[in-house]
Scaffold this motif. Sequence first.
Motif, PDB file in Angstrom:
ATOM      1  N   GLU A   1       0.844  -1.219   0.000  1.00 43.30           N
ATOM      2  CA  GLU A   1       0.000   0.000   0.000  1.00 43.30           C
ATOM      3  C   GLU A   1       0.864   1.249   0.000  1.00 43.30           C
ATOM      4  OE1 GLU A   1      -2.603  -0.022   3.374  1.00 43.30           O
ATOM      5  OE2 GLU A   1      -3.661  -1.821   2.655  1.00 43.30           O
ATOM      6  N   GLU A   2       1.909   1.211   0.808  1.00 39.44           N
ATOM      7  CA  GLU A   2       2.761   2.395   0.953  1.00 39.44           C
ATOM      8  C   GLU A   2       3.454   2.741  -0.376  1.00 39.44           C
ATOM      9  OE1 GLU A   2       3.754   5.458   3.301  1.00 39.44           O
ATOM     10  OE2 GLU A   2       2.214   3.912   3.603  1.00 39.44           O
ATOM     11  N   ILE A   3       3.924   1.710  -1.078  1.00 38.27           N
ATOM     12  CA  ILE A   3       4.585   1.953  -2.373  1.00 38.27           C
ATOM     13  C   ILE A   3       3.575   2.544  -3.361  1.00 38.27           C
ATOM     14  CG2 ILE A   3       5.493   0.743  -4.433  1.00 38.27           C
ATOM     15  CD1 ILE A   3       7.656   1.248  -2.359  1.00 38.27           C
ATOM     16  N   HIS A   4       2.357   1.989  -3.385  1.00 35.33           N
ATOM     17  CA  HIS A   4       1.382   2.497  -4.358  1.00 35.33           C
ATOM     18  C   HIS A   4       0.868   3.883  -3.947  1.00 35.33           C
ATOM     19  CE1 HIS A   4       1.470  -0.778  -7.162  1.00 35.33           C
ATOM     20  NE2 HIS A   4       1.429  -1.639  -6.153  1.00 35.33           N
ATOM     21  N   ARG A   5       0.896   4.187  -2.666  1.00 34.81           N
ATOM     22  CA  ARG A   5       0.493   5.523  -2.222  1.00 34.81           C
ATOM     23  C   ARG A   5       1.553   6.562  -2.627  1.00 34.81           C
ATOM     24  NH1 ARG A   5       1.138   8.986   1.869  1.00 34.81           N
ATOM     25  NH2 ARG A   5       2.676   7.736   2.979  1.00 34.81           N
TER      26      ARG A   5
END
Length: 372
Positions: free
Chosen positions: A198-202
């Motif tokens: 999630e953090e990478i895609h955010r």
Amino acid sequence: MRHRRIVVSRYGGPDELRVVEEECPEPKPGEVRVRVLAAGVSLPDVMMREGIHPETPRLPFTPGWDLVGVVERLGDGVSGIEPGQTVAALPIFGAYAELVCLPQAKLVPVPAGLDPAEAVSLILNYVTAYQMLHRSAKVTRGQRVLIHGASGGVGTALLQLGRLAGLEMYGTCSSRGASTVSDLGGIPIDYKHQDFVEEIHRRTSDGVDVVFDGIGGTHIWRSRKALRPGGKVVAYGLTGSLREGRLASGRSGSRNRFGPIAIFLLYTAGGWLLPGRKRVVPYSIQWLERMKPSLFRQDLMALFDLLQQKKVKPLVARRFPFDEARQAQELLGKEGVVGKFVLVRDGNPQAAQPSREPYKTAQVPDTTALAP
Ligand SMILES: NC(=O)c1ccc[n+]([C@@H]2O[C@H](COP(=O)([O-])OP(=O)(O)OC[C@H]3O[C@@H](n4cnc5c(N)ncnc54)[C@H](OP(=O)(O)O)[C@@H]3O)[C@@H](O)[C@H]2O)c1
């Protein structure tokens, strides 16, 4: 004359590491006896002690993947190398010893003036990082990468070399490693409190070009989800199979070398078969060294060159006397390390003895492409 070495005579915990004293080994024809100045302490050593690493030898054995030492005695038929020269090697096991006999072909000259503890940190961790970046992933300037375990031995090497290669870098680590990851040019992601996919895609619109995954198992699938289409996971480790330095499964005490290989093959094949143009490629320093020894030599010499130029600086977290190998492995397993633990002879050796450019070596690649 006698020497000491560390021996594992049963697969299991750190208590299985014992110091033994015995007659000094004599070099066979084609071999060189090396007095060890520094030996790396790494998670692959811990996995071999537990019997889970694919390279785990039969019992009894002396651990130790990598070493820097001084040539002491030559076996019959050895030429082009002299006693007193400083050399490096990746024996895979055997380095936790005062004296080691190795084939001459396995020795790489160490340039004069390098700290043996820093030099030994390059052998396993930095060659692994360098080859994954430039031979497996073939990164190009401006690409975006995610490095798991970014504050560990291989992770900090990936960050330093990735910065030289001009990459945009994200690194998973626990909170205590976050400042190291930032200092080395990465954006830390606390894997204990955040979902890294999630953090990478955010933080990025479509994911990263490459993920370096040393955690293994189902973690590789999650890493694949952080890729953009056309991206690659380089899968190279089994950190997830350990809990506090012991087997996470609790089934310690036997030699189990093939399970991890089968799991790697499964994920690699799965990576090809699933839709999304995302690949999983395995990396193994020992297999590349066996198949193409000249590349190992060439890459290690390129890294010694970068160390001499102060373009890389291995983080030697702590130096232990050789006899404290058990404590070093116990601490590595229980508390982890930011950087690398090293076993050193005579307390704290600093500079390597001048090397007389002992023998013909493969050409060192042009490293200017890595310059910032
Ligand atoms: N294929 C090869 O040729 C090759 C060569 C060298 C090493 N390896 C493998 O590479 C792996 C790393 O080795 P190393 O020497 O760098 O080990 P290390 O120095 O102990 O570093 C491992 C790091 O992983 C972190 N970590 C643990 N669980 C994690 C998770 N779920 N997500 C993200 N980070 C996590 C730890 O951080 P915290 O302690 O902060 O939790 C630690 O910093 C090992 O599995 C080793 O066997 C493979």
